[in-house]
Design a protein around this motif. Structure first.
Motif, PDB file in Angstrom:
ATOM      1  N   UNK A 313       0.832  -1.204   0.000  1.00  0.00           N
ATOM      2  CA  UNK A 313       0.000   0.000   0.000  1.00  0.00           C
ATOM      3  C   UNK A 313       0.868   1.256   0.000  1.00  0.00           C
ATOM      4  N   UNK A 314       1.938   1.251   0.780  1.00  0.00           N
ATOM      5  CA  UNK A 314       2.837   2.410   0.820  1.00  0.00           C
ATOM      6  C   UNK A 314       3.474   2.644  -0.543  1.00  0.00           C
ATOM      7  N   UNK A 315       3.864   1.557  -1.190  1.00  0.00           N
ATOM      8  CA  UNK A 315       4.443   1.674  -2.524  1.00  0.00           C
ATOM      9  C   UNK A 315       3.452   2.244  -3.521  1.00  0.00           C
ATOM     10  N   UNK A 316       2.202   1.808  -3.408  1.00  0.00           N
ATOM     11  CA  UNK A 316       1.162   2.299  -4.314  1.00  0.00           C
ATOM     12  C   UNK A 316       0.886   3.789  -4.071  1.00  0.00           C
ATOM     13  N   UNK A 317       0.852   4.197  -2.804  1.00  0.00           N
ATOM     14  CA  UNK A 317       0.627   5.607  -2.472  1.00  0.00           C
ATOM     15  C   UNK A 317       1.761   6.463  -3.023  1.00  0.00           C
ATOM     16  N   UNK A 318       3.003   6.027  -2.788  1.00  0.00           N
ATOM     17  CA  UNK A 318       4.166   6.782  -3.260  1.00  0.00           C
ATOM     18  C   UNK A 318       4.147   6.912  -4.779  1.00  0.00           C
ATOM     19  N   UNK A 336      12.738   3.687  -9.660  1.00  0.00           N
ATOM     20  CA  UNK A 336      11.903   3.195  -8.562  1.00  0.00           C
ATOM     21  C   UNK A 336      11.635   4.331  -7.581  1.00  0.00           C
ATOM     22  N   UNK A 337      10.486   4.285  -6.953  1.00  0.00           N
ATOM     23  CA  UNK A 337      10.061   5.351  -6.040  1.00  0.00           C
ATOM     24  C   UNK A 337      10.014   4.783  -4.626  1.00  0.00           C
ATOM     25  N   UNK A 338      10.789   5.380  -3.739  1.00  0.00           N
ATOM     26  CA  UNK A 338      10.846   4.902  -2.363  1.00  0.00           C
ATOM     27  C   UNK A 338       9.719   5.517  -1.539  1.00  0.00           C
ATOM     28  N   UNK A 339       9.059   4.687  -0.775  1.00  0.00           N
ATOM     29  CA  UNK A 339       7.997   5.176   0.111  1.00  0.00           C
ATOM     30  C   UNK A 339       8.619   5.853   1.323  1.00  0.00           C
ATOM     31  N   UNK A 340       8.085   7.012   1.694  1.00  0.00           N
ATOM     32  CA  UNK A 340       8.577   7.744   2.857  1.00  0.00           C
ATOM     33  C   UNK A 340       7.860   7.269   4.124  1.00  0.00           C
TER      34      UNK A 340
END
Length: 444
Positions: A313-318, A336-340
């Motif tokens: 879910x965090x990955x999807x939000x980011x 790639x996008x890192x989740x904060x």
């Protein structure tokens, strides 16, 4: 077959399943004997093919089937016995896969996160406030004025008058690209409202100031992303003749206006507007109450969360937020996008509330009907004009797409179920107060 627990920490589960070589061989022999009466092979009568030949011909494939069936059966039996519900698809790995040969035992490691036990809630203790707004004379008059603007007529301007932004001009035009006319690029007696954005960028602006009888060459460039590929990015000239210049005239707010919008008279139109406005207010009020409900639920419960669901879910939000900040990137060909930490905190809330609402809905036997799903598919299909049939077929064949449409319907029905059992107090507020409450809602 042996099943040994290797991990039981929090929600993490691990098991080692061992299938003996004898068990597998027996299962394969059983499959061969079951199939033997129906097998035909050159040189043998039907049902008389020797077992040794059948094993040589089909044994390897049946061995794979026997392994898969045994592992699936063992896992299914374990889940039924333990009551575990995996949060995601269990990870299954064969420990001795590279060196395994027929006759050896098969050792399989299974890992998954179990869904947590959800604590019981007394929904009657939840207190909610429902904002109520009545459609007043001011709002109804404002809506009527807007309808009158949309229903405006156009009267001819005085001879020789120049067209202004907002005026309607009646034109004949013929478009040319590379000196040749193109399909769909010509029309006669076309009513164009200047400033409406009906034509490609730059077209309408060049006609501000024209007079009836003028002949103008409008030079424009088709957008790079234009719908017709053969015209995209091309320079074009439109030979345009102005036949009339008309000034806008708002429609009178009277019974005639009402009839244009399907009402019998002005009072009937006002009643329709009042009903529509109050439905809009009720929808906004529901969104405010739903947020208040979710905030309360989030503070009432605490339980372990499957890390795999939180990470996903965090990955999807980011990823979603990144695309909102970078609207020019339409595909997923990016780094790639890192989740904060902020993304992870929001993900935890979403997963917690999702699991809680799912549990409440399941216990209350909340379900989504076929009719509700059909309506949802039809609504979603409107976003793809001309491709509705393809969209319907896609949804029919795609379980994930169906779930994406079903989930918000289920959630709303669970929210309604909770609200029915909660203490809800109605509070009359102004339209402005409701708007402020809606603006205060943070994105979830």
């Amino acid at each position: 077959m042996q099943v040994k627990e290797t991990q039981n920490e929090g929600l993490a589960r691990g098991y080692q399943i061992t299938l003996t070589g004898d068990e597998l061989a027996s299962k394969v022999d059983g499959k061969l004997k079951e199939a033997q009466p129906e097998v035909e092979m050159k040189g043998f009568r039907k049902g008389k093919v020797p077992m040794a030949l059948l094993k040589k011909q089909f044994g390897q494939r049946l061995m794979g089937e026997a392994m898969q069936e045994s592992i699936d059966g063992a896992l299914s039996e374990h889940l039924q016995t333990s009551g575990d519900r995996p949060a995601t698809q269990p990870k299954i790995e064969m420990e001795n896969g590279e060196n395994w040969k027929e006759g050896d035992d098969v050792v399989v490691n299974v890992q998954y996160e179990a869904l947590p036990e959800i604590p019981e809630l007394d929904l009657s203790k939840i207190k909610l406030e429902r904002l109520k707004v009545k459609a007043g004379d001011e709002q109804i008059t404002e809506a009527l004025t807007n309808l009158a603007k949309n229903a405006q007529n156009f009267d001819d301007r005085k001879k020789g008058s120049k067209a202004k932004d907002g005026d309607q001009i009646v034109i004949d035009f013929k478009g040319m690209v590379d000196g040749e006319a193109f399909e769909g690029g010509a029309a006669e007696d076309y009513p164009l409202v200047l400033g409406s954005g009906s034509f490609i960028p730059g077209f309408e602006e060049q006609l501000v100031g024209v007079k009836a009888g003028d002949e103008v060459k409008v030079e424009v460039k088709f957008p790079e992303e234009y719908g017709a590929p053969h015209l995209a990015g091309k320079d074009a000239i439109f030979e345009t003749t102005v036949k009339a210049v008309k000034a806008p005239k708002e429609a009178e707010i009277d019974d005639e206006l009402a009839k244009k919008f399907g009402a019998d008279d002005l009072d009937g139109l006002k009643a329709q507007i009042s009903e529509r406005l109050e439905a809009e207010y009720a929808g906004a009020s529901r969104a405010v109450m739903k947020r208040a409900l979710l905030d309360q639920l989030d503070g009432l419960v605490s339980f372990d969360l499957p890390q795999s669901l939180v990470d996903a879910e965090a990955g999807q939000i980011a990823h979603q937020l990144w695309h909102e900040e970078n609207p020019d990137v339409q595909d997923h060909n990016h780094d790639s996008i890192e989740a904060t930490d902020e993304h992870k905190k929001l993900a935890e809330r979403r997963v917690r509330l999702g699991l809680l609402l799912a549990d409440i809905g399941q216990k209350a036997e909340v379900s989504v009907s076929d009719q509700e799903m059909t309506q949802a598919v039809m609504t979603a299909a409107r976003q793809y004009p001309g491709q509705e049939r393809a969209f319907f077929e896609f949804v029919q064949q795609n379980q994930q797409a169906q779930q994406q449409l079903r989930a918000p319907i289920f959630e709303d029905k669970v929210v309604d179920h909770i609200a029915e059992g909660a203490k809800v107090e109605d509070k009359e507020v102004s339209k402005e107060d409701l708007e402020k409450a809606v603006e205060a809602l943070d994105e979830l």
